[in-house]
Design an enzyme around this catalytic site. Structure first.
Site, PDB file in Angstrom:
ATOM      1  CG  HIS A  74       5.555  -9.279   5.467  1.00 43.16           C
ATOM      2  ND1 HIS A  74       5.267  -9.305   6.817  1.00 43.16           N
ATOM      3  CD2 HIS A  74       6.227  -8.127   5.257  1.00 43.16           C
ATOM      4  CE1 HIS A  74       5.722  -8.209   7.387  1.00 43.16           C
ATOM      5  NE2 HIS A  74       6.320  -7.471   6.476  1.00 43.16           N
ATOM      6  N   GLY A  76      12.455  -3.241  11.633  1.00 52.14           N
ATOM      7  CA  GLY A  76      11.363  -2.394  11.149  1.00 52.14           C
ATOM      8  C   GLY A  76      10.094  -3.163  10.856  1.00 52.14           C
ATOM      9  CD  GLN A  77       7.889  -9.002  11.448  1.00 53.05           C
ATOM     10  OE1 GLN A  77       8.840  -9.397  12.112  1.00 53.05           O
ATOM     11  NE2 GLN A  77       6.917  -9.787  11.043  1.00 53.05           N
ATOM     12  CB  ILE A 104      -0.961  -0.032   1.210  1.00 56.79           C
ATOM     13  CG1 ILE A 104      -2.189   0.809   0.973  1.00 56.79           C
ATOM     14  CG2 ILE A 104      -0.256   0.353   2.503  1.00 56.79           C
ATOM     15  CD1 ILE A 104      -3.310   0.563   1.976  1.00 56.79           C
TER      16      ILE A 104
HETATM   17  P1  5GP Z   1       7.020  -4.644   7.512  1.00 54.76           P
HETATM   18  O1  5GP Z   1       7.438  -3.274   7.951  1.00 54.76           O
HETATM   19  O2  5GP Z   1       6.200  -5.352   8.565  1.00 54.76           O
HETATM   20  O3  5GP Z   1       8.161  -5.478   7.004  1.00 54.76           O
HETATM   21  O4  5GP Z   1       6.100  -4.439   6.245  1.00 54.76           O
HETATM   22  C1  5GP Z   1       4.716  -4.301   6.301  1.00 54.76           C
HETATM   23  C2  5GP Z   1       4.294  -3.712   4.979  1.00 54.76           C
HETATM   24  O5  5GP Z   1       2.892  -3.864   4.866  1.00 54.76           O
HETATM   25  C3  5GP Z   1       4.609  -2.230   4.817  1.00 54.76           C
HETATM   26  O6  5GP Z   1       5.466  -2.035   3.708  1.00 54.76           O
HETATM   27  C4  5GP Z   1       3.231  -1.600   4.615  1.00 54.76           C
HETATM   28  O7  5GP Z   1       3.233  -0.537   3.677  1.00 54.76           O
HETATM   29  C5  5GP Z   1       2.382  -2.770   4.164  1.00 54.76           C
HETATM   30  N1  5GP Z   1       0.978  -2.676   4.523  1.00 54.76           N
HETATM   31  C6  5GP Z   1       0.476  -2.364   5.748  1.00 54.76           C
HETATM   32  N2  5GP Z   1      -0.867  -2.394   5.729  1.00 54.76           N
HETATM   33  C7  5GP Z   1      -1.220  -2.732   4.455  1.00 54.76           C
HETATM   34  C8  5GP Z   1      -2.488  -2.912   3.819  1.00 54.76           C
HETATM   35  O8  5GP Z   1      -3.557  -2.780   4.400  1.00 54.76           O
HETATM   36  N3  5GP Z   1      -2.462  -3.230   2.493  1.00 54.76           N
HETATM   37  C9  5GP Z   1      -1.293  -3.400   1.804  1.00 54.76           C
HETATM   38  N4  5GP Z   1      -1.397  -3.723   0.512  1.00 54.76           N
HETATM   39  N5  5GP Z   1      -0.085  -3.239   2.380  1.00 54.76           N
HETATM   40  C10 5GP Z   1      -0.049  -2.903   3.690  1.00 54.76           C
END
Ligand code: 5GP
Length: 116
Positions: A102, A95-96, A31
Site C-alpha cells: 500500500h 513499520g509496515q 483509519i
Molecule cells: P503500514 O503501517 O502497514 O504501512 O500501514 C497500515 C495502515 O493501515 C495504518 O496507517 C493504519 O492506520 C491503516 N489501517 C489499519 N487497519 C485499517 C482499517 O481497517 N481501515 C482503514 N481505513 N485503515 C486501516
C-alpha cells in the site's frame, strides 16, 4: 498467505471511506490519519505483500496505475499543488503492519524530514 483487513475492504465486507476505485486499484482514507489528508492506495490483487515482492515483469503496469491514482487523488483532495508525500513501508523496520502492498498519500500539512 494470510488474509488481511485490506482484502475485506476490497470486497466491501467492512466499511471504508473510498476516494478512488478502478478495476485494479482502490484507495480509501486511513483509519488513523497522520495528516489532514491520509489515503491508502492499494492494488486489488492480494498477492503482493510488500515492495520486496514486486516483479517488474508482472507488476510494472500495476505500479504505474498505483502512482497515477496517487496524482488523481491528490488533485481530487486539493493537495496536488501544495505538495504531498507518498510512503511505501516495506517490512518490519519500516513499520509496515499490513502485509498487502500500500502507498500512503499524506498531505495538507508541512511534512518533516527525516521521517520518524
Ligand atoms: P503500514 O503501517 O502497514 O504501512 O500501514 C497500515 C495502515 O493501515 C495504518 O496507517 C493504519 O492506520 C491503516 N489501517 C489499519 N487497519 C485499517 C482499517 O481497517 N481501515 C482503514 N481505513 N485503515 C486501516
Amino acid at each position: 498467505m494470510a488474509e488481511t483487513i485490506f482484502a475485506k475492504i476490497i470486497r466491501k465486507e467492512i466499511p471504508a471511506q473510498i476516494v478512488f476505485e478502478s478495476d485494479t486499484v482502490i484507495a480509501f482514507k486511513d483509519i488513523n490519519p497522520q495528516a489532514p489528508v491520509h489515503v491508502l492506495i492499494i492494488p486489488k490483487i492480494t498477492e503482493i505483500e510488500s515492495a520486496r515482492d514486486l516483479d517488474p515483469g508482472k507488476h510494472a503496469k500495476l505500479l504505474g496505475e498505483l502512482y497515477d491514482a496517487a496524482n488523481t487523488i491528490a488533485k481530487q483532495l486539493g493537495v496536488f499543488e501544495s505538495g504531498f508525500r507518498l510512503v511505501l513501508n516495506s517490512g518490519a523496520d519500516s513499520g509496515q503492519e499490513v502485509p498487502h502492498i500500500h502507498i500512503h498519500l499524506l498531505g495538507g500539512r508541512k511534512m518533516n524530514w527525516p521521517p520518524g
